[in-house]
Motif scaffolding. Structure first.
Motif, PDB file in Angstrom:
ATOM      1  N   SER A 134       1.253  -0.971  -0.137  1.00  0.00           N
ATOM      2  CA  SER A 134       0.359  -0.231  -0.244  1.00  0.00           C
ATOM      3  C   SER A 134       1.183   1.358   0.013  1.00  0.00           C
ATOM      4  CB  SER A 134      -1.277   0.244   0.694  1.00  0.00           C
ATOM      5  OG  SER A 134      -1.787  -1.072   1.302  1.00  0.00           O
ATOM      6  N   SER A 156      -1.391  -3.662  -3.835  1.00  0.00           N
ATOM      7  CA  SER A 156      -2.488  -3.176  -2.207  1.00  0.00           C
ATOM      8  C   SER A 156      -2.496  -1.311  -2.561  1.00  0.00           C
ATOM      9  CB  SER A 156      -2.031  -3.780  -1.274  1.00  0.00           C
ATOM     10  OG  SER A 156      -2.204  -4.599  -0.552  1.00  0.00           O
ATOM     11  N   HIS A 217      -6.232  -6.622   7.788  1.00  0.00           N
ATOM     12  CA  HIS A 217      -5.216  -6.407   8.920  1.00  0.00           C
ATOM     13  C   HIS A 217      -6.314  -6.625  10.204  1.00  0.00           C
ATOM     14  CE1 HIS A 217      -1.930  -5.891   5.888  1.00  0.00           C
ATOM     15  NE2 HIS A 217      -2.697  -4.395   5.398  1.00  0.00           N
TER      16      HIS A 217
HETATM   17  C1  LIG Z   1       2.220  -3.827   3.597  1.00  0.00           C
HETATM   18  C2  LIG Z   1       1.861  -4.713   2.039  1.00  0.00           C
HETATM   19  O1  LIG Z   1       1.069  -5.455   1.850  1.00  0.00           O
HETATM   20  P1  LIG Z   1      -0.413  -4.512   2.372  1.00  0.00           P
HETATM   21  O2  LIG Z   1      -0.606  -3.326   1.499  1.00  0.00           O
HETATM   22  O3  LIG Z   1      -1.614  -5.634   1.617  1.00  0.00           O
HETATM   23  O4  LIG Z   1      -0.969  -4.491   3.929  1.00  0.00           O
HETATM   24  C3  LIG Z   1       3.139  -5.816   1.650  1.00  0.00           C
HETATM   25  O5  LIG Z   1       2.776  -6.559   1.182  1.00  0.00           O
HETATM   26  O6  LIG Z   1       4.208  -5.680   2.439  1.00  0.00           O
END
Ligand SMILES: C=C(OP(=O)(O)O)C(=O)O
Ligand SMILES: CC(=O)N[C@H](C=O)[C@@H](O)[C@H](O)[C@H](O)COP(=O)(O)O
Length: 351
Positions: A134, A156, A217
């Protein structure tokens, strides 16, 4: 139907292909390659499709001052944020070892390239696809360079606005047709009120030619299963061997039993999504034979009577007669035989 494409060799995503489940090891390996291997094995044993890490080239991801800032968190592995991050970072050789290990046990392995140099390394490592975290979703030079490499991408979208995501879609699409956008809220652990699964729908409407997914998360598995029911074609969840371990992400991660349960639940829900065609199914015959209702004579109906609605009741009859949805069509027709009160009206009794 959404676009489908090959995310990993031999593994299509999108359309009616099974949801691709990414076990995000991230930095939950505590900087220990043996723990990392155990986690890859755990991801495989639990039925995940892919084990994922986070690769940074720290001087490219962080400025000097960001690396030098004191990091006093209870989750810290060093006095400064740089020391902390260095403890958690695997070397190129260690990545090669992990990739080989994953290949040996039969699970895909990739990582988020957390800066352009990390993407260069992952390209050389020959990962099946690039994950864009992200924090790089609004990093347009990075997105363009990464997209141009031609590997599929999972992007993301935490911490971003819809306007930025429209730009992400355009930028990536210009150079690469094989990508998916994941709804994500970047908080650890994530409060259910901030999940906004509805964004999945919004993305499906705005980007109908791109498979949409979810990176979660939150604690537990229900919300991620619901994302799949809404059509998420890729899901990503942090995994851990022990939620009580030191580290920012453990609390919002799934332990092995939860990951296994998530995979089972996703596969079950996928089976249950079935077909949009509404019809009586063969499996319903037993119930229909026992409890399906028919048109029944409410009163005695003598032969040659012209039928009217007030002569009918709807009951479970024996034998089974005309289904109630056809009752209206009987009105005005003549009956060929005497029918006793409470008997089923059968098709061959009608003129
Ligand atoms: C931060 C990560 O993913 P996300 O943004 O999906 O939480 C990542 O893949 O390291
Ligand atoms: C946005 C983003 O990168 N998020 C990642 C993926 O979800 C996280 O794993 C972070 O790397 C982690 O939470 C950072 O923790 P610390 O700062 O203690 O190393």
């Amino acid at each position: 139907m959404s676009l489908q494409f090959e995310l990993c060799p031999g593994r299509m995503i999108g359309g009616s292909h099974p949801c691709f489940i990414i076990a995000e090891i991230g930095q939950n390996h505590q900087g220990d390659i043996e723990i990392a291997k155990k986690m890859i094995k755990m991801a495989k044993d639990c039925g995940a499709d892919c084990a994922k890490f986070q690769k940074s080239e720290l001087e490219y991801k962080f400025s000097k001052r960001a690396l030098e800032r004191p990091y006093n968190s209870k989750h810290s592995w060093g006095k400064t944020y740089g020391d902390h991050k260095r403890h958690l970072e695997f070397s190129h050789d260690q990545y090669r070892e992990l990739k080989k290990y994953a290949e040996d046990i039969g699970i895909f392995l990739t990582a988020s390239g957390m800066d352009e140099m990390a993407v260069e390394f992952l390209h050389e490592l020959d990962v099946p696809f690039f994950k864009v975290a992200s924090c790089d979703a609004n990093n347009f030079p990075y997105l363009e360079k990464t997209a141009r490499k031609g590997r599929p991408m999972v992007v993301s979208t935490g911490m971003q606005s819809m306007e930025t995501i429209r730009r992400v879609y355009k930028t990536v699409k210009e150079h690469n047709q094989k990508f998916t956008l994941l709804q994500c809220t970047s908080a650890y652990p994530l409060d259910p009120k901030d999940v906004n699964l509805s964004v999945i729908r919004k993305y499906q409407e705005e980007f109908p030619d791109v498979p949409i997914g979810y990176s979660g998360h939150e604690k537990g598995i229900y919300i991620t299963v619901a994302a799949v029911a809404m059509g998420a074609k890729v899901v990503e969840r942090h995994v851990t061997l022990d939620k009580t371990w030191k580290g920012n992400d453990h609390e919002a991660s799934l332990e092995p039993s939860e990951l296994a349960e998530l995979v089972r639940a996703i596969r079950l829900v996928e089976t249950a999504m079935g077909s949009p065609v509404k019809q009586m199914l063969p499996c319903e015959k037993t119930c229909h034979d026992k409890l399906g209702k028919s048109v029944i004579a409410k009163v005695k109906i003598p032969k040659a009577t012209v039928l009217s609605l007030d002569m009918f009741a709807v009951k479970v009859g024996e034998p089974k007669g005309i289904p109630p949805e056809h009752m209206q069509q009987l009105v005005g027709k003549k009956i060929k035989v005497d029918v006793e009160e409470d008997d089923s009206i059968l098709a061959d009794m009608i003129e």
